[in-house]
Design an enzyme around this catalytic site. Structure first.
Site, PDB file in Angstrom:
ATOM      1  N   HIS A   1       0.786  -1.236   0.000  1.00 56.76           N
ATOM      2  CA  HIS A   1       0.000   0.000   0.000  1.00 56.76           C
ATOM      3  C   HIS A   1       0.820   1.289   0.000  1.00 56.76           C
ATOM      4  O   HIS A   1       0.273   2.365  -0.206  1.00 56.76           O
ATOM      5  CB  HIS A   1      -0.926   0.026   1.225  1.00 56.76           C
ATOM      6  CG  HIS A   1      -0.186   0.240   2.509  1.00 56.76           C
ATOM      7  ND1 HIS A   1       0.414  -0.796   3.197  1.00 56.76           N
ATOM      8  CD2 HIS A   1       0.079   1.364   3.228  1.00 56.76           C
ATOM      9  CE1 HIS A   1       0.996  -0.317   4.279  1.00 56.76           C
ATOM     10  NE2 HIS A   1       0.816   0.993   4.322  1.00 56.76           N
ATOM     11  N   ARG A   2       2.121   1.205   0.227  1.00 58.62           N
ATOM     12  CA  ARG A   2       2.899   2.431   0.362  1.00 58.62           C
ATOM     13  C   ARG A   2       2.928   3.202  -0.961  1.00 58.62           C
ATOM     14  O   ARG A   2       3.154   2.616  -2.035  1.00 58.62           O
ATOM     15  CB  ARG A   2       4.327   2.127   0.820  1.00 58.62           C
ATOM     16  CG  ARG A   2       4.393   1.565   2.225  1.00 58.62           C
ATOM     17  CD  ARG A   2       5.824   1.270   2.634  1.00 58.62           C
ATOM     18  NE  ARG A   2       6.556   2.493   2.893  1.00 58.62           N
ATOM     19  CZ  ARG A   2       6.535   3.159   4.051  1.00 58.62           C
ATOM     20  NH1 ARG A   2       5.798   2.722   5.052  1.00 58.62           N
ATOM     21  NH2 ARG A   2       7.237   4.255   4.215  1.00 58.62           N
TER      22      ARG A   2
END
Length: 226
Positions: free
Chosen positions: A67-68
């Site tokens: 998700h970064r």
């Protein structure tokens, strides 16, 4: 008061000029919760979980979170990472609860995922734990999962160039693999061939950190010894 999760944090705080008598190494309250929830899950009827059937029908699987922004916002980088995961899924099924940001970018860039990558909706803590605690390994760019996998002895490969949880790499089961597709695939193949990192649980990650904090506060504020 400063309550720290690892002894290195004590040294960092002293270097920052904090008073040594205000710093206490107590362990990790997040691990308190993890061990508490893990015990509850092990006693539950696991047919209550939505992912029960999926898990029971899969002999071996990898658990993936991603998700970064540095990994998912770039078309080139996200494509490279997912190409590596596609390759890995040729050996082992991948369970992938997809963060809304990541889902949006996968769709935006038209990235195709292997049928062996099982796309899941975002999971709550218990269902996520129910899956990854028994995974062959975890691939993640999360911070918390690096610590949680170390606490339960699950091999973890962190898809990042650095980590703010160095203890999980230094003594735990976490390996920092970077973000290149080749490095991601090779890390899996090494584990698949039997080359497994030997890690241990950091000191005081035993589920009793909150109790230590309460005892310290009682002693400091009231003079009562817990």
């Amino acid at each position: 008061y400063f309550f720290t999760t690892e002894i290195e944090a004590n040294r960092n705080l002293i270097h920052e000029g904090k008073a040594q008598n205000m710093i206490y190494f107590v362990g990790h309250v997040m691990i308190d919760n993890l061990l508490y929830q893990h015990e509850k899950i092990c006693k539950m009827d696991d047919t209550e979980f939505k992912v029960y059937t999926l898990k029971r029908e899969t002999d071996q699987y990898i658990f993936l979170t991603l998700h970064r922004p540095s990994n998912v916002d770039s078309e080139e980088k996200l494509t490279e990472i997912m190409d590596a995961i596609n390759a890995i899924s040729g050996y082992t099924t991948v369970f992938f609860p997809v963060h809304p940001r990541t889902k949006k970018m996968i769709e935006k860039y038209g990235i195709t995922l292997s049928e062996k990558i099982k796309i899941l909706d975002p999971l709550g803590f218990k269902e996520s734990l129910y899956l990854w605690k028994d995974a062959f390994c975890v691939f993640t760019d999360s911070g918390g999962l690096q610590e949680e996998t170390t606490a339960l002895g699950v091999p973890c490969f962190t898809i990042r160039k650095n980590t703010e949880r160095p203890v999980t790499v230094d003594i735990g089961t976490n390996t920092l693999v970077g973000t290149s597709g080749d490095a991601i695939v090779q890390s899996f193949l090494r584990l698949k061939s039997g080359i497994k990192k030997t890690g241990r649980i950091p000191d005081l990650w035993d589920g009793k950190s909150a109790e230590r904090i309460v005892d310290i506060l009682l002693k400091e504020i009231t003079g009562i010894k817990g």
